[in-house]
Write a protein that holds these residues in place. Structure first.
Motif: not given
Ligand SMILES: Cc1cc2nc3c(=O)[nH]c(=O)nc-3n(C[C@H](O)[C@H](O)[C@H](O)COP(=O)(O)OP(=O)(O)OC[C@H]3O[C@@H](n4cnc5c(N)ncnc54)[C@H](O)[C@@H]3O)c2cc1C
Ligand SMILES: [Zn+2]
Lengths: 417, 88
Positions: A301-303, A311-312, B1, B14-17, B19, B57, B60, B70
């Motif tokens: 999902r992210v660079p 995991l997702p 996660m 992390e799934r709530e974000f 980029f 970022w 959401l 990061r």
């Protein structure tokens, strides 16, 4: 010494304990200078070197890799080969590649195990069937093979899929490309490496490029962990690290690097003899000759440059697999891994000058450049040797962004690659 | 996660974000002429750095944009800073 692979040589070497095999390629020391230096001994770098030597007579060529050859994405991919793209420019490129793959084992005297077992791209609603018809027509108009299948036709080719009307995404049909299939990824790297080495190309492994030498506004060589090497021209085929290489000469590319994951299961009896892809579930799979299911999906999902998956996306891909083929629910995974892929805004590759004289790039293949190795090498060699594009690579020059002439295969096919 | 820090909500899944973009790009000044090359650079050219990065970022679930620093290799989070500034 036996250097050609044939049924006869295998039999003869078998009888004398295999002691007569010649090593597949040399491990030479770097020379002070080459006509062409290629950065990255993945499929694209090695194929480029082969075609430079074979078609353009350029043999004073080196291919450099920071690790071992074929240890990047070429050795990490799920090996799907296909040309089911939408735009004429893309089909010209990827179908050239499929045609080269069709003759590659013979050309390289190396079995790349290209198995044209066909590929299904699933459609899960009436609307997706209409889009599938459009894709099929586009492919045919562009000269690639394609057939629109109804659910029955899909069931005949892959009965293990979930045909229940209660499925999260019921199968309405699929676009079938019969000439698509899978190949042996390592063999493609090894075959090109061996053939290029035979023609005099130096493959320099464990030779990381740490900087580019820029003199009078021109790239004239590379600094490496094995010393400084001069070059007439430098070609970078460094996949997810292309921005890092271009950055050494102050250039910025239209790329983001992402991790892409893949999975292999324990070996099973044959359950599927084609490649099945469902854009809706975001999962595709095939079965290797060893019996393992080879499973892939979309980008993380992210660079990222961290060569491991998160995991997702793992959950999304594997839950997609189980919805696609519920009978696989109890299958155990053997391994999973990730590679760092180079993603462009239009999901099409970058082949052309890097913005500074003396440096060219062949990258941006993202999640789909294994299928393109023969064509990428063929076209990049043409560009490096002649100093100008082959007509098939011209549309993929990075100048398309300033011109606004994007080749947006992401939008056309709805594939995150 | 992995957990990422939203400057407003704290550590979240992390799934709530999402980029959004690399931080620090500024849109060309359209009161003057802007060349195709300048537009293309603004729209498409990326640093795509390996190592420490500064990015915009969005969380959401609360819809706030913020700057996340990061490491693009280790995925370690260095700092999250709000983009919104309170009126003085
Ligand atoms: C999980 C996964 C699944 C995939 N599935 C498919 C698929 O089914 N079908 C398909 O067509 N494509 C697929 N791909 C994409 C495909 O693998 C790549 O597009 C393709 O292999 C790129 O080849 P390459 O030669 O350009 O790059 P690579 O094989 O990655 O080679 C680049 C090389 O550059 C070297 N390098 C980098 N930096 C330096 C440096 N500074 N100095 C020296 N060397 C350097 C690296 O070590 C590496 O060996 C997949 C990719 C992944 C990760
Ligand atoms: Zn928040």
């Amino acid at each position: 010494m036996t250097s050609t692979y044939s049924a006869f040589s295998i039999l003869r070497e078998g009888l004398r304990g295999g002691r007569g095999w010649r090593q597949a390629w040399r491990s030479p020391d770097p020379k002070p200078a080459y006509d062409v230096i290629l950065i990255g001994a993945g499929g694209h770098g090695l194929a480029t070197a082969y075609y430079l030597a074979k078609r353009h007579g350029l043999r004073n060529v080196a291919v450099l890799d920071k690790g071992w050859l074929g240890g990047g994405n070429t050795g990490r991919n799920t090996t799907v080969i296909r040309s089911n793209y939408f735009y004429p420019e893309s089909v010209a490129l990827y179908d050239l590649s499929v045609r080269l793959y069709e003759g590659l084992s013979k050309e390289l005297n190396y079995n790349v195990m290209f198995s044209q077992r066909g590929m299904l791209v699933m459609a899960h609603s009436e609307h997706e069937m209409e889009m599938a018809a459009r894709h099929t027509n586009a492919m045919r108009l562009n000269g690639a093979d394609a057939e629109l299948l109804e659910a029955d036709g899909v069931r005949k080719r892959a009965p293990l899929l979930n045909f229940s009307p209660q499925a999260r995404y019921p199968i309405h049909g699929a676009v079938w490309q019969g000439r698509a299939g899978t190949g042996r990824h390592d063999a493609v790297a090894w075959g090109y490496a061996r053939a290029a080495d035979r023609l005099g190309v130096d493959i320099l492994q464990n030779c990381e490029v740490t900087d580019l030498i820029v003199e009078a506004g021109r790239v004239t060589g590379v600094e490496t962990t094995r010393g400084r090497i001069r070059a007439g021209v430098v070609g970078a085929a460094a996949a997810g690290h292309s921005s890092v290489i271009a950055g050494m000469a102050g250039q910025r590319l239209p790329l983001h690097s992402y991790a892409l994951q893949a999975f292999v299961s324990e070996p099973l009896k044959p359950v599927i003899d084609t490649v099945a892809f469902s854009p809706a579930y975001g999962t595709y799979f095939s079965q290797s000759d060893k019996g393992g299911l080879v499973i892939g999906g979309g980008l993380d999902r992210v660079p990222s440059y961290g060569q491991r998956g998160n995991l997702p996306m793992q959950e999304a891909v594997l839950s997609g697999l189980i919805e696609m083929a519920p009978m696989l629910g109890k299958v155990k995974l053997l391994r999973h891994w990730a590679g760092i892929v180079d993603v462009t805004p239009d999901s099409s590759p970058l082949i052309g000058p890097a913005g500074i004289e003396g440096l060219y790039i062949n990258c941006g293949w993202g999640t789909g450049g294994f299928k393109a190795i023969p064509a990428g090498g063929y076209l990049f060699a043409h560009l490096l040797a002649e100093g100008r594009h082959h007509e098939i690579s011209r549309p993929f020059d990075p100048d398309r962004f300033a011109a606004g002439r994007l080749i947006d295969e992401g939008a056309a096919w709805g594939i995150a690659h | 996660m992995q957990l990422f820090p939203c400057p407003f909500c704290g550590d979240r899944d992390e799934r709530e974000f999402h980029f959004a973009a690399e931080a620090g790009k500024s849109r060309p000044d359209t009161t003057g002429a802007v060349s195709d090359a300048e537009w293309a650079t603004y729209l498409y050219a990326q640093r795509n750095d390996k190592g420490p990065v500064r990015e915009v970022w969005v969380h959401l679930t609360c819809a706030e944009l913020f700057v996340l620093e990061r490491d693009s290799v280790t995925m370690a989070v260095l700092r999250a800073t709000p983009l919104r500034q309170d009126p003085a």
